[in-house]
Design an enzyme around this catalytic site. Sequence first.
Site, PDB file in Angstrom:
ATOM      1  N   ASN A 177     -33.551  80.738 175.587  1.00 57.18           N
ATOM      2  CA  ASN A 177     -34.367  81.463 176.572  1.00 57.18           C
ATOM      3  C   ASN A 177     -35.229  80.450 177.309  1.00 57.18           C
ATOM      4  O   ASN A 177     -35.533  79.377 176.793  1.00 57.18           O
ATOM      5  CB  ASN A 177     -35.268  82.476 175.868  1.00 57.18           C
ATOM      6  CG  ASN A 177     -36.085  83.296 176.858  1.00 57.18           C
ATOM      7  OD1 ASN A 177     -35.575  83.721 177.901  1.00 57.18           O
ATOM      8  ND2 ASN A 177     -37.356  83.504 176.562  1.00 57.18           N
ATOM      9  N   SER A 216     -40.827  76.207 179.223  1.00 54.96           N
ATOM     10  CA  SER A 216     -40.262  75.840 177.915  1.00 54.96           C
ATOM     11  C   SER A 216     -38.879  76.454 177.776  1.00 54.96           C
ATOM     12  O   SER A 216     -38.691  77.632 178.106  1.00 54.96           O
ATOM     13  CB  SER A 216     -41.117  76.404 176.770  1.00 54.96           C
ATOM     14  OG  SER A 216     -42.480  76.108 176.950  1.00 54.96           O
TER      15      SER A 216
HETATM   16  C1  GRF Z   1     -38.206  82.939 185.175  1.00 48.04           C
HETATM   17  O1  GRF Z   1     -39.522  82.615 185.493  1.00 48.04           O
HETATM   18  C2  GRF Z   1     -37.977  82.807 183.689  1.00 48.04           C
HETATM   19  O2  GRF Z   1     -38.707  81.767 183.111  1.00 48.04           O
HETATM   20  C3  GRF Z   1     -38.440  84.122 183.163  1.00 48.04           C
HETATM   21  O3  GRF Z   1     -37.990  85.053 184.132  1.00 48.04           O
HETATM   22  C4  GRF Z   1     -37.900  84.413 185.399  1.00 48.04           C
HETATM   23  C5  GRF Z   1     -36.495  84.624 185.922  1.00 48.04           C
HETATM   24  O4  GRF Z   1     -36.347  84.145 187.233  1.00 48.04           O
HETATM   25  N1  GRF Z   1     -37.958  84.359 181.823  1.00 48.04           N
HETATM   26  P1  GRF Z   1     -34.903  84.104 187.909  1.00 48.04           P
HETATM   27  O5  GRF Z   1     -34.340  85.519 187.822  1.00 48.04           O
HETATM   28  O6  GRF Z   1     -34.068  83.141 187.160  1.00 48.04           O
HETATM   29  O7  GRF Z   1     -35.161  83.693 189.327  1.00 48.04           O
END
Ligand code: GRF
Length: 309
Positions: A215, A244
């Site tokens: 993740n 992270s």
């Molecule tokens: C990102 O900021 C990620 O870290 C978080 O959700 C967001 C997803 O953005 N878990 P995207 O859909 O990849 O543009």
Amino acid sequence: MLENIPRMLPSHLGASIDATKFNIPPIFAWIKRVSNVSDDEMLRTFNCGIGFVMIVANENVRTVLKHLNGENASVIGSVVNRASKQVTVDYFCTSIERVQKTLLIRKKRVAVLISGNGTNLQSLIEASRDTNMGLGADIVLVISNKPGAYGLQRAKTFDIATRVVEHANYPDREEFDQALTDELEAHEIDIICLAGFMRIMSASFVKRWKGKLLNIHPSLLPKFKGMNAQRQALESGDDETGCSVHFVDENVDTGAIILQEIVPIYKTDTEITLQLRLLKSEHIAYAKALRYVATERVKLSDDWQVTWH
Ligand code: GRF
């Protein structure tokens, strides 16, 4: 590397470089294999993946890295008293052999799980198709729990299989997660990347995919877990945050961290400007972390710790 770096060093100083700290693009591994050029000659002739070198005082390293957000910068060595050779590169032989090996083994089949825009998804797809990256992975499946997620369109542009598994159609998390596992198994998935997937995974799913489930989170965990990490960072008054990439365990945003990137916070930032800056670093961090896992440089141990190989 051997002849350019000395141009910015006084003659009594040298540079000690660690080849495990940067990515050697597969083309160099191939050149070495077919031509049998010595390591010394490889390093003298080619940049072996390093496009730009900066020498920075120790106390400024963190600040410089943070302001190079989005440039894929990392510390690759240090300035030392000169030995007989002015530049030494440790672990070059084993690093280039590692790249040679990844060219020969089967690429890992990766699924990306999304709920929304999918910019991380897109950057993972582009990285997997960039022959300089040597990711050792193909993105072969995209699953969304929301039919309208824009990321599904992105996947289709790249001719990648998509599935919609709507959580609302399942009585509980266990059954929803089982439906996900069924799709993942049907596509013979080796690694799953959660990228803006807004569901919490059940304990049985996490167990089934232990060490294969990654993740990305827009904060320097363990800080600012959960929702609205950008807002939490702005409200904290901190002057830096980051992202992270971690293995997923049973709790939210607590799994073993594979890598982090730091990003500055400016006084003028809004949630949007900070989010955009974070996304740039997320895109680099996620591809790098996936390369580590797909090429088996990073593994998750039985007791849920990251181990380096
Ligand atoms: C990102 O900021 C990620 O870290 C978080 O959700 C967001 C997803 O953005 N878990 P995207 O859909 O990849 O543009």
